[in-house]
Motif scaffolding. Structure first.
Motif, short mmCIF file in Angstrom:
data_model
loop_
_atom_site.label_atom_id
_atom_site.label_comp_id
_atom_site.label_asym_id
_atom_site.label_seq_id
_atom_site.Cartn_x
_atom_site.Cartn_y
_atom_site.Cartn_z
N GLU A 1 0.83 -1.20 0.00
CA GLU A 1 0.00 0.00 0.00
C GLU A 1 0.87 1.25 0.00
O GLU A 1 0.50 2.28 -0.52
N ASP A 2 2.06 1.17 0.62
CA ASP A 2 2.95 2.32 0.67
C ASP A 2 3.30 2.78 -0.75
O ASP A 2 3.26 3.97 -1.05
N VAL A 3 3.68 1.84 -1.60
CA VAL A 3 4.14 2.21 -2.93
C VAL A 3 3.01 2.22 -3.95
O VAL A 3 3.12 2.88 -4.99
N LEU A 4 1.96 1.50 -3.67
CA LEU A 4 0.88 1.37 -4.66
C LEU A 4 -0.09 2.55 -4.63
O LEU A 4 -0.64 2.93 -5.65
N MET A 5 -0.27 3.13 -3.45
CA MET A 5 -1.28 4.18 -3.31
C MET A 5 -0.72 5.55 -3.68
O MET A 5 0.43 5.87 -3.39
N ILE A 6 -1.55 6.34 -4.32
CA ILE A 6 -1.20 7.73 -4.64
C ILE A 6 -1.97 8.65 -3.68
O ILE A 6 -3.18 8.76 -3.76
N SER A 7 -1.25 9.24 -2.76
CA SER A 7 -1.92 10.10 -1.76
C SER A 7 -1.82 11.55 -2.19
O SER A 7 -1.07 12.35 -1.64
N LEU A 8 -2.57 11.90 -3.23
CA LEU A 8 -2.58 13.27 -3.75
C LEU A 8 -4.02 13.76 -3.83
O LEU A 8 -4.95 13.00 -4.04
N THR A 9 -4.19 15.08 -3.66
CA THR A 9 -5.49 15.70 -3.86
C THR A 9 -5.49 16.40 -5.21
O THR A 9 -4.43 16.66 -5.79
N LEU A 10 -6.69 16.73 -5.70
CA LEU A 10 -6.79 17.44 -6.97
C LEU A 10 -6.08 18.79 -6.90
O LEU A 10 -5.37 19.18 -7.83
N ASP A 11 -6.25 19.49 -5.79
CA ASP A 11 -5.63 20.81 -5.66
C ASP A 11 -4.11 20.72 -5.75
O ASP A 11 -3.46 21.57 -6.37
N ARG A 12 -3.54 19.68 -5.16
CA ARG A 12 -2.08 19.51 -5.22
C ARG A 12 -1.64 19.16 -6.63
O ARG A 12 -0.57 19.59 -7.08
N LEU A 13 -2.44 18.39 -7.34
CA LEU A 13 -2.11 18.07 -8.73
C LEU A 13 -2.14 19.33 -9.60
O LEU A 13 -1.21 19.59 -10.37
N LEU A 14 -3.21 20.10 -9.46
CA LEU A 14 -3.37 21.31 -10.28
C LEU A 14 -2.29 22.34 -9.96
O LEU A 14 -1.92 23.15 -10.82
N ALA A 15 -1.79 22.31 -8.72
CA ALA A 15 -0.79 23.29 -8.31
C ALA A 15 0.61 22.97 -8.82
O ALA A 15 1.51 23.80 -8.73
N ARG A 16 0.80 21.77 -9.39
CA ARG A 16 2.14 21.38 -9.86
C ARG A 16 2.64 22.31 -10.96
O ARG A 16 3.81 22.66 -11.02
N ASP A 17 1.76 22.68 -11.86
CA ASP A 17 2.16 23.58 -12.93
C ASP A 17 0.92 24.03 -13.70
O ASP A 17 -0.11 23.34 -13.71
N THR A 18 1.02 25.18 -14.30
CA THR A 18 0.03 25.64 -15.28
C THR A 18 0.82 26.10 -16.49
O THR A 18 1.69 26.95 -16.39
N VAL A 19 0.53 25.49 -17.61
CA VAL A 19 1.29 25.78 -18.84
C VAL A 19 0.36 26.44 -19.86
O VAL A 19 -0.71 25.92 -20.15
N LYS A 20 0.79 27.58 -20.38
CA LYS A 20 0.02 28.27 -21.41
C LYS A 20 0.62 27.97 -22.78
O LYS A 20 1.83 27.99 -22.96
N VAL A 21 -0.26 27.70 -23.73
CA VAL A 21 0.16 27.47 -25.11
C VAL A 21 -0.54 28.51 -25.98
O VAL A 21 -1.76 28.50 -26.11
N GLU A 22 0.24 29.42 -26.54
CA GLU A 22 -0.32 30.52 -27.34
C GLU A 22 0.31 30.52 -28.73
O GLU A 22 1.49 30.18 -28.89
N LEU A 23 -0.50 30.92 -29.72
CA LEU A 23 0.05 31.12 -31.06
C LEU A 23 0.98 32.32 -31.04
O LEU A 23 0.66 33.35 -30.43
N ILE A 24 2.14 32.19 -31.67
CA ILE A 24 3.03 33.34 -31.76
C ILE A 24 2.36 34.37 -32.67
O ILE A 24 2.01 34.05 -33.81
N PRO A 25 2.14 35.61 -32.18
CA PRO A 25 1.34 36.60 -32.91
C PRO A 25 1.69 36.77 -34.38
O PRO A 25 0.82 36.74 -35.23
N GLU A 26 2.99 36.87 -34.68
CA GLU A 26 3.34 37.13 -36.08
C GLU A 26 3.09 35.94 -36.99
O GLU A 26 3.14 36.06 -38.20
N LYS A 27 2.81 34.79 -36.39
CA LYS A 27 2.56 33.61 -37.21
C LYS A 27 1.07 33.40 -37.48
O LYS A 27 0.70 32.52 -38.24
N LYS A 28 0.22 34.15 -36.82
CA LYS A 28 -1.22 33.94 -36.98
C LYS A 28 -1.64 34.15 -38.43
O LYS A 28 -1.17 35.07 -39.10
N GLY A 29 -2.53 33.31 -38.89
CA GLY A 29 -3.10 33.47 -40.21
C GLY A 29 -2.30 32.81 -41.32
O GLY A 29 -2.73 32.77 -42.45
N LEU A 30 -1.11 32.28 -40.99
CA LEU A 30 -0.32 31.62 -42.02
C LEU A 30 -0.79 30.18 -42.19
O LEU A 30 -1.63 29.68 -41.46
#
Length: 516
Positions: free
Chosen positions: A116-145
């Motif tokens: 159970e020590d190694v098999l169980m994942i003791s994480l909450t959703l809030d802790r998962l979401l707090a790991r990182d937030t990554v933004k993916v944006e189109l580079i402005p000058e490339k839009k429309g190509l």
């Protein structure tokens, strides 16, 4: 000695106690297990607290030497002495033996079975979401190509850095991630190009935007995954700013190999699995399949609501424009209507109303965007995860299990050939060659069996991950309710401002109900 323990000087009893209570997958002892050990001593709470204060228990664990020090202090206290590290200086020749019973009886003190020590994942959703937030944006000058020129700016909140990536970079990253973590939920990538004959109603601009959103969901699920997030592959993709990230990713994978080769408990996975793992897997898979189907329906409805808000925005704008067109008509009224009719005055008033309807249209459009960004996008994020779990289940059944069965079949054929060779005399060389192939096949089968158990082990953990994400339902509902409250309030404010204007413009109540 200053109260410190030299491992070479400890009695055998100390080592036996340590072996009885330490983690099976770690060389340390859990603090909770240590506290249970203290309770067996019948010492007063005050004395136990003194002992605990003198023992280093960083990160919830005791090292081997810290436990030895604690055992010596327990022994001193049981002799009626003060459990002080200074007293240990007088025990250079021989450390005192605590009265804790037979070491083998201390196994029960482990807080949880090792699996159970190694098999169980003791994480909450809030802790998962707090790991990182990554933004993916189109580079402005490339839009429309054209699609082949689309480039993205990928910004990680965790690493506080922006890098530039093309779709092909995402593709290679996904490829090596799947190779390394074949037994984990790796989200799928969106298609590179529009599918001919299927998405003809979708404009290229809409397709590029949809793909950007999907890439954002993919990288966020990966960056927050409890096992991916600390891996060098993910760090490389999010931070490497060199000229060839694809080669860097492939080289990084080649240095380590897949997770089965690097995970310290991979070959021991069978020991940690519950006896009813197959039944648990079947039950969980069916439940998650039903959840997936329900969330797909929720997403479809949310998309329709967001689309209706956009259509409402268009209708309100066109409604206002028609009023403006009507009010701009400068045609002369015929004499039969001019004396009794107020149409001339009324007509001039209509033109000004288009401004309010333009505002209403803008509010409705904002509502549609909120529903799309806050509600539909969160639903799509969870759906991507659920779909990747179903894909994982298929990989387990069609990949690992199928290969194992094929290997067993091949092994059976070899054994039959060997039996035939013993009955019918053959050349010694060919018999030895067959024996060598059988040994190789036995080794291959053993490896496949180990991989099969590790695959089940990972499946068990990934199933937990799905259930950890389930509370996102409350996030989705909260976003949905908030978007509706905000949207209706903003629209209501504009309608309420418009209502008295109608009375001023046209006189009388004009069919309007008085405000309540």
């Amino acid at each position: 000695m200053a109260g410190e323990i030299n491992e070479g000087s400890v009695p055998a009893y100390y080592r036996e106690v340590y072996e009885a209570i330490r983690c099976r997958t770690d060389e340390r002892v859990q603090v909770d297990v240590f506290h249970r050990l203290l309770q067996r001593t019948d010492l007063s709470r005050a004395v136990l607290n003194q002992i605990a204060e003198h023992v280093d228990s960083a990160d919830g664990f005791l090292s081997k030497l810290a436990l030895y020090k604690a055992l010596a202090l327990i022994a001193l206290a049981q002799q009626g002495k003060q459990p002080s590290p200074k007293l240990l200086e007088n025990c250079i020749q021989e450390l005192p033996k605590p009265l804790l019973g037979e070491p083998r009886d201390l196994n029960a003190l482990r807080m949880q079975p090792a699996q159970e020590d190694v098999l169980m994942i003791s994480l909450t959703l809030d802790r998962l979401l707090a790991r990182d937030t990554v933004k993916v944006e189109l580079i402005p000058e490339k839009k429309g190509l054209f699609l082949k020129h689309v480039e993205y700016q990928v910004t990680s909140q965790r690493y506080k850095i922006s890098v530039y990536r093309r779709y092909s970079d995402f593709d290679v990253f996904h490829e090596v991630l799947l190779q390394k973590f074949a037994y984990r939920v790796v989200p799928a990538l969106p298609p590179k190009r529009m599918l001919k004959g299927v998405l003809t109603s979708v404009s290229e601009r809409d397709f590029i935007e949809g793909r950007r959103r999907a890439l954002g969901r993919f990288i966020n699920l990966v960056a927050r995954h409890p096992f991916f997030s600390e891996d060098e592959l993910v760090k490389t993709f999010l931070t490497f700013s060199g000229s060839d990230v694809q080669t860097k990713l492939r080289d990084t994978y080649k240095k380590t190999g897949d997770e089965f080769m690097t995970n310290r408990i991979a070959t021991l996975a069978k020991e940690y699995l519950p006896a009813d793992i197959q039944a648990q897997f079947s039950t969980s898979r069916e439940l998650i399949r039903n959840i997936h189907n329900s969330f797909q329906k929720l997403r479809d409805r949310a998309e329709k609501m967001a689309e209706r808000s956009k259509e409402n925005a268009t209708d309100l704008l066109m409604f206002g424009r028609e009023l403006s067109t009507l009010g701009s008509d400068a045609s002369t009224l015929p004499s039969l209507a001019s004396s009794q009719s107020t149409w001339g005055t009324l007509r001039q008033s209509l033109k000004s109303l288009s401004v309010e309807f333009a505002v209403l249209s803008d509010k409705a459009a904002q509502q549609g965007r909120r529903e799309e960004d806050d509600v539909v996008e969160k639903l799509n994020l969870f759906l991507d995860l659920l779909q990747s779990y179903r894909d994982l289940c298929e990989r387990h059944e069609k990949g690992v299990l199928h290969e194992h069965q094929r290997a067993l079949h091949k092994y059976g054929m070899m054994k039959r050939q060997m039996m035939s060779a013993t009955v019918q005399p053959k050349e010694q060389g060919s018999v030895e060659q067959l024996e060598s192939r059988i040994v190789q096949q036995e080794n291959a089968i053993q490896t496949m069996e180990l991989r099969n158990y590790f695959s089940l082990f990972c499946l068990h953990q990934e199933t937990q991950l799905i259930f950890t994400y389930l509370p996102i339902t409350s996030h989705i509902l909260g976003a949905f309710v908030n978007s509706q409250v905000q949207g209706h309030k903003e629209m209501g404010d504009v309608w309420n401002e418009l209502q008295p204007k109608l009375g001023c413009l046209f006189g009388g109540n004009n069919g309007l109900k008085p405000p309540i």
